[in-house]
Write an enzyme that holds these catalytic residues in place. Structure first.
Site, mmCIF file in Angstrom:
data_model
loop_
_atom_site.group_PDB
_atom_site.id
_atom_site.type_symbol
_atom_site.label_atom_id
_atom_site.label_comp_id
_atom_site.label_asym_id
_atom_site.label_seq_id
_atom_site.Cartn_x
_atom_site.Cartn_y
_atom_site.Cartn_z
ATOM 1 C CG ASP A 80 42.699 -37.127 -16.595
ATOM 2 O OD1 ASP A 80 41.672 -38.268 -16.554
ATOM 3 O OD2 ASP A 80 43.520 -36.771 -17.497
ATOM 4 C CD GLU A 175 40.316 -40.564 -21.781
ATOM 5 O OE1 GLU A 175 40.055 -40.621 -22.602
ATOM 6 O OE2 GLU A 175 39.957 -39.185 -21.244
#
Length: 410
Positions: A80, A175
């Site tokens: 991400d 994350e």
């Protein structure tokens, strides 16, 4: 290096921005797009046990090619990108043989990467610099790490003369919103230790990070007609300033460095009736970290005494802790990473992370997991860049770690 560049560009042009407001896992459906792309790619390059689970964690195995017993090691990166800046329609700009001067990212909007202000870039003169076009972030955090791991595994598959033990890899979602390790199955991963490829400049080797918490302060006002407000109205927006001003003015991100902690007000939402202040609280020292949280609670209590009970309330939630506690007993894993860098003529830079990685949470979950440079700079914004040579060097460091570990346990 063209192969590495093509792979990196292919990854960063997929929008995988996570969403801190969505409790779903992963927080955005678009992260699946890159995960599925990587799932097929890992199969294509010859890895085994490739599995994409229901939570968007992608794992795979490179089997050992030695007869002696070697600890299983792992490499981790996140797919991400930050919600702080757009990751849609990333249009990377390739600057070959960088001359050390300012880089025009977007002439139409006069967006310039100032080489004096962002002076770290000058250490990369003569290299190939990959930047944004000034309208998005780049996504080197952490698609540079993903690129490095995939490329290293591909190289090891194609060069069986390089001896290594069993290697496990994992690409995690979310994350950037603090959830990257929340559903990580450490037992199933089966590694004795691992490394996150999620650091910044070349040479970084990190096994200390902040202790971290999120704090939400709510101010409950009283809204009445302004013409009849005297001694009745409580303007939550104005009262909120008393909390903001009650914290140390110099203990903020823009005025601290190194091991210094901070209070960071990163969002305000409110009106006269109700205002919320969102903070992140950070400190490397666990004792000082606890003190910071207590300071905020004490400030709420004192302000309630001043303005009336239940005007202020606070909710504090711990996010992650300093992994140094878990890495110190197994410092040989740091020594291996340092030797892998030195083999590439890279001087290790030992830094305390002014943030956190999946590795900090994983270390407390039973998987010691220090952090290695991925190569990027100026993360989470339009001035993000990464030298192509740093991605190549990080790839070689992964390969070296695998080989050094195998040799160490002969």
């Amino acid at each position: 290096m063209q192969h590495i560049l093509d792979r990196f560009v292919r990854y960063i042009t997929v929008d995988t921005q996570s969403d801190p407001t969505n409790p779903a896992f992963p927080s955005t459906e678009k992260q699946w797009t890159l995960a599925r792309m990587l799932e097929q790619e890992l199969k294509d390059i010859g890895l085994s046990e490739v599995m994409l689970d229901e939570n968007c964690y992608l794992t795979a195995t490179l089997p050992s090619n030695v007869s002696h017993t070697v600890p299983t090691i792992g490499f981790v990166a996140h797919i991400d990108t930050s919600p702080d800046f757009s990751g849609k329609n990333v249009n990377p700009q390739i600057h070959k043989n960088y001359d050390g001067k300012n880089i025009v990212l977007n002439a139409d909007q006069n967006i310039i990467l100032d080489a004096t202000y962002f002076d770290d870039i000058q250490q990369y003169k003569g290299q190939t610099i990959i930047t944004t076009d000034g309208t998005t972030l780049l996504g080197a955090d952490d698609k540079a790490g993903v690129t490095e791991i995939v490329t290293a595994m591909e190289y090891l598959v194609n060069h069986p003369e390089i001896k290594h033990g069993k290697i496990r890899i994992c690409f995690t979602p979310d994350e950037e919103v603090g959830k990257g390790a929340h559903k990580f199955d450490v037992k199933a991963f089966g590694a004795e230790w691992a490394y996150t490829m999620d650091g910044s400049q070349i040479g970084e080797l990190e096994y200390e990070n902040f202790n971290a918490a999120r704090a939400v302060v709510t101010i409950q006002g009283k809204n009445v007609h302004p013409g009849y407000a005297k001694n009745k109205m409580v303007n939550a927006i104005l009262v909120a300033q008393h909390f903001i001003n009650g914290l140390p003015a110099n203990e903020v991100p823009e005025k601290t460095t190194g091991y210094e902690g901070f209070y960071h007000l990163h969002d305000i939402l409110g009106d006269v009736e109700k205002t919320t202040l969102e903070y992140i609280v950070r400190d490397h020292s666990l004792e000082k970290f606890k003190e910071r949280k207590e300071n905020m609670k004490s400030l709420v209590s004192s302000l309630n005494q001043k303005f009336g009970e239940d005007i202020f309330s606070i909710e504090i939630k711990d996010q992650y802790f300093n992994m140094k506690e878990k890495i110190t007993p197994v410092m040989h894993i740091i020594d291996i990473a340092a030797a892998a860098m030195e083999k590439e003529n890279i001087k290790p830079i030992y830094k305390a992370i002014r943030g956190g990685t999946d590795g900090s949470q994983l270390s407390f979950m039973g998987l010691p997991c220090p952090n290695i440079f991925a190569g990027g700079h100026n993360f989470h914004g339009k001035y993000e860049y990464v030298p192509l040579e740093s991605i190549e060097k990080a790839t070689k460091v992964i390969i070296n770690i695998a080989e050094i570990t195998a040799n160490k346990y002969k």
